[in-house]
Design an enzyme around this catalytic site. Structure first.
Site, PDB file in Angstrom:
ATOM      1  N   THR A  56      -9.890   9.670 -12.201  1.00  0.00           N
ATOM      2  CA  THR A  56     -11.090   8.851 -12.296  1.00  0.00           C
ATOM      3  C   THR A  56     -12.006   9.195 -11.127  1.00  0.00           C
ATOM      4  OG1 THR A  56     -10.046   7.065 -11.049  1.00  0.00           O
ATOM      5  CG2 THR A  56      -9.835   7.002 -13.456  1.00  0.00           C
ATOM      6  N   ASP A 107      -2.503   8.901 -17.743  1.00  0.00           N
ATOM      7  CA  ASP A 107      -2.676   7.484 -17.454  1.00  0.00           C
ATOM      8  C   ASP A 107      -1.316   6.833 -17.237  1.00  0.00           C
ATOM      9  OD1 ASP A 107      -3.387   4.792 -17.395  1.00  0.00           O
ATOM     10  OD2 ASP A 107      -4.789   4.964 -19.065  1.00  0.00           O
ATOM     11  N   ILE A 108      -1.165   6.092 -16.150  1.00  0.00           N
ATOM     12  CA  ILE A 108       0.098   5.395 -15.915  1.00  0.00           C
ATOM     13  C   ILE A 108       0.362   4.337 -16.984  1.00  0.00           C
ATOM     14  CG2 ILE A 108       0.120   5.815 -13.434  1.00  0.00           C
ATOM     15  CD1 ILE A 108      -0.876   2.926 -13.026  1.00  0.00           C
ATOM     16  N   LYS A 155      -3.090  -6.809  -7.337  1.00  0.00           N
ATOM     17  CA  LYS A 155      -2.016  -6.190  -6.553  1.00  0.00           C
ATOM     18  C   LYS A 155      -0.868  -7.178  -6.342  1.00  0.00           C
ATOM     19  CE  LYS A 155      -1.756  -2.660  -4.967  1.00  0.00           C
ATOM     20  NZ  LYS A 155      -1.184  -1.409  -5.534  1.00  0.00           N
ATOM     21  N   TYR A 209      -9.199  -7.894  -6.956  1.00  0.00           N
ATOM     22  CA  TYR A 209      -8.371  -6.766  -6.519  1.00  0.00           C
ATOM     23  C   TYR A 209      -7.042  -7.248  -5.962  1.00  0.00           C
ATOM     24  CZ  TYR A 209      -6.435  -3.451  -3.184  1.00  0.00           C
ATOM     25  OH  TYR A 209      -5.563  -2.675  -2.467  1.00  0.00           O
ATOM     26  N   ASP A 247      -2.048  -5.542   2.339  1.00  0.00           N
ATOM     27  CA  ASP A 247      -1.951  -6.816   3.055  1.00  0.00           C
ATOM     28  C   ASP A 247      -2.885  -7.868   2.480  1.00  0.00           C
ATOM     29  OD1 ASP A 247      -4.361  -5.708   3.918  1.00  0.00           O
ATOM     30  OD2 ASP A 247      -3.930  -5.892   6.054  1.00  0.00           O
ATOM     31  N   GLU A 248      -3.823  -7.460   1.622  1.00  0.00           N
ATOM     32  CA  GLU A 248      -4.776  -8.418   1.074  1.00  0.00           C
ATOM     33  C   GLU A 248      -4.120  -9.441   0.149  1.00  0.00           C
ATOM     34  OE1 GLU A 248      -8.636  -7.002  -0.119  1.00  0.00           O
ATOM     35  OE2 GLU A 248      -8.316  -5.097   0.920  1.00  0.00           O
ATOM     36  N   GLU A 269      -6.732   0.713  -8.853  1.00  0.00           N
ATOM     37  CA  GLU A 269      -8.118   0.407  -8.521  1.00  0.00           C
ATOM     38  C   GLU A 269      -8.076  -0.396  -7.227  1.00  0.00           C
ATOM     39  OE1 GLU A 269     -10.846   1.340  -9.996  1.00  0.00           O
ATOM     40  OE2 GLU A 269     -10.061   2.205 -11.845  1.00  0.00           O
ATOM     41  N   ASP A 304     -23.315 -11.573   2.959  1.00  0.00           N
ATOM     42  CA  ASP A 304     -21.873 -11.377   2.945  1.00  0.00           C
ATOM     43  C   ASP A 304     -21.350 -11.238   1.516  1.00  0.00           C
ATOM     44  OD1 ASP A 304     -19.390 -11.027   4.010  1.00  0.00           O
ATOM     45  OD2 ASP A 304     -19.183 -13.057   4.820  1.00  0.00           O
TER      46      ASP A 304
END
Length: 356
Positions: free
Chosen positions: A37, A57-58, A160, A156, A131-132, A82, A300
């Site tokens: 991609t 593609d996974i 994850k 996102y 870590d997000e 992504e 922001d």
């Protein structure tokens, strides 16, 4: 000798890992599975003639199953994702499809090959996360560790987090041999120029604005990508099945500090090499001015996490992992790479019009 699938191995962190693993364990055979991609680039694998790149593609479980069987795969290192928060805010569907459904596709194929068919083959599924997933820290909160409750704040990080839970479930329910690593913010060679460090570096070289979200005091732990690769390698060789390891760089810095270091390093590079002024005539440094004049504060980002920090005690004790670079050293190496690889990044900017 191990036979690995590296998903997303033509992307930023994945390609760095392929180069690193090929260098430290040259006897292993690597198959890269990448959909190529916008953020995947086959040229990231230049010079690795013994690495097989399969464009795919996974989410195609049958394809993954065939690769595992045909190449006698015993290890999967899963980078494909992504990963850009801004893109997840405007288009979350792709993040759910790749990060959640794609991870589950890989897990199903791994379970079928390594467990259901009764081969008894030693295996490892390593999942690379972020870590997000832990959410945002206050200024005096302790750093994230492996027992910090999940509290993702963006599409996102939510995608994850879901993939992390699936990996955990496949270990505890089916006995799949898994490890997971949650890393802090990476930087280094081959990073697609939508993330802060390459974007601001290339904007400074091209005389474009440096758009700073909010007050610029959002804090991140910065990790050079090769240090991250060393941590992942340690997970593969020393990590205990079913365990999670936080991989950090030990460099907790506000965005403004990072941006100021980018400006300082770019200005110093121009002062040391007069040829840069000819190559990048639109840079303030080409006219003897300061790159910091390009700094521009913008509204922001929605849901912008204030602070991330990594407690890497477990990785240090279990894996002997210690980051080798501070941020100034790591960015100096990174800037040198971008200055020497205009052939790599210039087509990306022209194609994606990322310089604003």
């Amino acid at each position: 000798m191990a036979n690995l699938i590296v998903t997303g191995g033509a992307g930023f962190i994945g390609a760095n890992f392929v180069h690193y693993h090929n260098r430290v364990t040259p006897q292993d055979r690597i198959v890269v599975l990448d959909l190529l991609t916008y953020a995947g680039n086959k040229y990231n694998l230049d010079g690795l003639d013994d690495v097989l790149l399969i464009e795919g593609d996974i989410c195609d479980t049958d394809l993954v199953s065939k690769i595992i069987a045909n190449h006698e795969i015993d290890s999967i290192v899963h980078f494909a994702a992504e990963s850009h928060v801004d893109r997840s805010i405007t288009g979350p569907d792709a993040f759910v499809a790749t990060n959640v459904v794609g991870t589950h596709s890989l897990l199903k194929a791994a379970k079928k090959a390594w467990l259901d068919q009764g081969t008894g083959k030693a295996h490892r599924f390593h999942h690379v996360s972020t870590d997000e997933v832990y959410g945002s820290l206050g200024p005096n909160d302790p750093a994230f560790n492996e027992t910090t409750p999940y509290a993702p704040n963006s599409p996102y990080s939510a995608s994850k987090a879901a993939s992390d839970h699936l990996v955990r479930a496949y270990h505890h329910t089916y006995g799949l041999d898994t490890t997971t690593s949650n890393c802090s913010n990476n930087y280094g060679p081959f990073q697609f120029p939508e993330k802060l460090i390459p974007l601001f570096t290339l904007n400074a070289l091209n005389g474009k604005p440096l758009p700073i979200y909010g007050d610029g005091m959002n804090v991140r732990d910065w990790l050079h990508v090769e240090d991250h690769c060393r941590g992942i390698e340690a997970c593969l060789t020393k990590g205990r099945s079913g365990e999670v390891y936080n991989i950090g760089g030990g460099q907790e810095l506000p965005n403004l500090t990072v941006i100021d270091e980018i400006c300082r390093a770019v200005d110093n590079a121009f002062a040391a090499d007069p040829n840069l002024a000819q190559r990048f005539p639109n840079a303030p440094a080409a006219r003897g001015r300061k790159s910091e004049e390009l700094k521009t504060f913008v509204t922001d980002r929605m849901g912008h996490d204030r602070r991330y920090a990594i407690d890497e005690t477990k990785a240090r004790s279990d894996l002997d992992y210690v980051p080798a670079r501070d941020f100034r050293q790591g960015f100096a190496e990174t800037l040198s790479w971008y200055l020497s690889r205009e052939d790599w990044w210039r087509p990306l900017l022209n194609r994606a019009a990322l310089i604003q």
